[in-house]
Design an enzyme around this catalytic site. Structure first.
Site, mmCIF file in Angstrom:
data_model
loop_
_atom_site.group_PDB
_atom_site.id
_atom_site.type_symbol
_atom_site.label_atom_id
_atom_site.label_comp_id
_atom_site.label_asym_id
_atom_site.label_seq_id
_atom_site.Cartn_x
_atom_site.Cartn_y
_atom_site.Cartn_z
ATOM 1 N N TYR A 143 0.819 -1.215 0.000
ATOM 2 C CA TYR A 143 0.000 0.000 0.000
ATOM 3 C C TYR A 143 0.857 1.272 0.000
ATOM 4 O O TYR A 143 0.362 2.366 -0.237
ATOM 5 C CB TYR A 143 -0.944 0.031 1.216
ATOM 6 N N LYS A 194 3.701 -15.239 1.591
ATOM 7 C CA LYS A 194 3.676 -16.088 0.403
ATOM 8 C C LYS A 194 5.131 -16.285 -0.038
ATOM 9 O O LYS A 194 5.537 -15.851 -1.126
ATOM 10 C CB LYS A 194 2.863 -15.411 -0.708
ATOM 11 N N ASP A 227 -2.615 -17.844 1.757
ATOM 12 C CA ASP A 227 -3.825 -18.416 1.156
ATOM 13 C C ASP A 227 -4.317 -19.606 1.976
ATOM 14 O O ASP A 227 -5.520 -19.783 2.185
ATOM 15 C CB ASP A 227 -3.613 -18.807 -0.318
ATOM 16 N N ASP A 251 -4.995 -7.143 5.907
ATOM 17 C CA ASP A 251 -6.229 -6.437 5.580
ATOM 18 C C ASP A 251 -7.340 -7.459 5.321
ATOM 19 O O ASP A 251 -8.459 -7.367 5.851
ATOM 20 C CB ASP A 251 -5.969 -5.593 4.311
ATOM 21 N N ASP A 255 -10.358 -9.087 8.301
ATOM 22 C CA ASP A 255 -11.800 -8.958 8.030
ATOM 23 C C ASP A 255 -12.470 -10.331 8.006
ATOM 24 O O ASP A 255 -13.580 -10.500 8.512
ATOM 25 C CB ASP A 255 -12.042 -8.264 6.677
#
Ligand code: NAD
Length: 369
Positions: A143, A194, A227, A251, A255
């Site tokens: 970001y 990852k 993942d 992020d 959630d």
């Protein structure tokens, strides 16, 4: 440690002021009961700050935040300010305060109250007793990485670019927070990246392992691809204690984990920065939800997310574990009695207003203290 703390309260917009009123009542009451002095000062952020100061976060307010022991924030945003220049939008106030206080670790608990087990989209036995803490890196990664932008290559072909980049220190400092917190709860950290396909993921894994080997070998560490973590969170969420991960994966995973536990009106968060010269960690506590313009002014907003954010403040900024647990228990007991706000599933005859819900929680705290 001193027993007088400066709290800066920034209610913001929409339902922010409504829910923060209940937080202030709880803070005052906890202060009286535990003989701790909370010096509470209020100021504006977001659209309300724009209306008053012409900017979503004034330098004076920022200075007050820097000089406080903790900042409690409501929410920002609303239609009224939607057409302002990008730099003046309410959300910019929030981004600026996080950046200026260098709040690099975002803590998102996913805790399932017994009384809310049926509100989860998962089977009750999967979420009953669930207590996960996700530590998300908040000021680095894709970001913020450079280069970024959209390049016009001509002939109608454009390329969108963002850069994932992490330095040794950025990873180590957030890893330390995760290990430190794990050592005070289930003593287990799962680090997610990852590293199978990203160099920044390889670095992340190596640096987390370095901190573990050299500083926190007493805490159990495991690594997981992000993942797989997303899948495991819905398959068997109770396998996790503390999850530490980067800005982008955090992020999404925070959630996902939060929604295992029910309503948006119930979710607290904390953002922590570095320890300053007075040995105090910069910190900001806020509900996960926004300013909910659709219900603002109706007196029906759920104040629980904000009250639980204050409970996090007591724990993480002031080491007031007993009082923090007391708030959590009070919330659970009030919900277990069937009381609810309109956003929660249950008997609509037991719907409380924002003020009534705050009052019930306050009474329960006083009763149990
Ligand atoms: P939102 O979280 O404000 O609302 C989503 C839905 O959840 C709405 O139906 C709302 O009524 C409900 N809801 C949220 N909090 C609730 C509570 N405490 N009690 C009962 N119901 C609640 O998200 P949105 O509608 O996408 O955004 C509204 C505004 O808030 C926008 O301007 C957005 O930019 C801003 N926003 C701010 C923050 C923040 O301040 N941290 C976060 C998200 C969105």
């Amino acid at each position: 440690m001193s027993n007088s703390y400066k709290l800066l309260v920034l209610p913001g917009d929409g339902i922010g002021p409504e829910v923060m009123k209940e937080v202030i009542k709880v803070a005052k009451s906890i202060g009286e009961l535990s003989k701790v002095k909370f010096e509470i000062e209020e100021d504006d952020i977001g659209g309300s700050a724009y209306d008053r100061y012409g900017t979503p976060l004034s330098d004076e307010t920022l200075e007050k935040a820097k000089n406080s022991h903790a900042v409690l924030l409501g929410a920002v945003g609303g239609e009224k300010w939607d057409n302002l220049d990008f730099s003046l939008k309410p959300e910019q106030g929030l981004l600026r305060i996080r950046k200026e206080l260098d709040l690099f670790a975002n803590l998102r608990p996913a805790l399932c109250f017994e009384s809310m087990v049926d509100a989860s989209s998962l089977k009750p036995d999967l979420v009953s007793g669930l207590d996960i803490l996700i530590v998300r890196e908040l000021t680095g990664g894709i970001y913020f990485g450079e280069p970024r932008g959209i390049e016009d290559k001509g002939n109608g072909n454009r390329v969108g670019i963002n850069t994932q980049s992490y330095s040794t220190e950025e990873v180590r400092r957030v890893a330390r927070i995760a290990f430190e917190l794990a050592s005070k709860r289930g003593n287990r950290v799962t680090s997610c990246e990852k590293s199978n396909v990203m160099e920044s993921g390889i670095l992340w894994r190596e640096e987390v392992s370095h901190v573990h080997e050299n500083e926190y070998s007493n805490v159990e560490l495991s690594h997981m691809y992000a993942d797989n973590c997303a899948m495991q969170l819905v398959r068997n969420p109770k396998q996790f204690d503390v999850i530490v991960t980067d800005n982008l994966f955090g992020d999404i995973l925070s959630d996902e984990a939060a929604m295992l536990t029910g309503s948006l009106g119930m979710l607290p968060s904390a953002s922590l920065g570095a320890v300053d010269s007075n040995n105090f960690r910069k910190s900001l506590y806020e509900p996960v939800h926004g300013s909910a313009p659709d219900i603002a002014g109706k007196g029906i907003a759920n104040p629980i997310a904000s009250i639980l954010s204050f409970a996090m403040c007591l724990k993480y900024s002031f080491n007031m574990y007993k009082e923090s647990d007391l708030i959590n228990k009070a919330v659970n007991n009030v919900l277990a009695s069937g009381f609810k706000t309109a956003d929660l599933i249950g008997d609509d005859n037991k719907n409380l207003s924002t003020v009534e819900m705050g009052g019930q929680i306050l009474n329960q705290i006083k009763e149990d203290f």
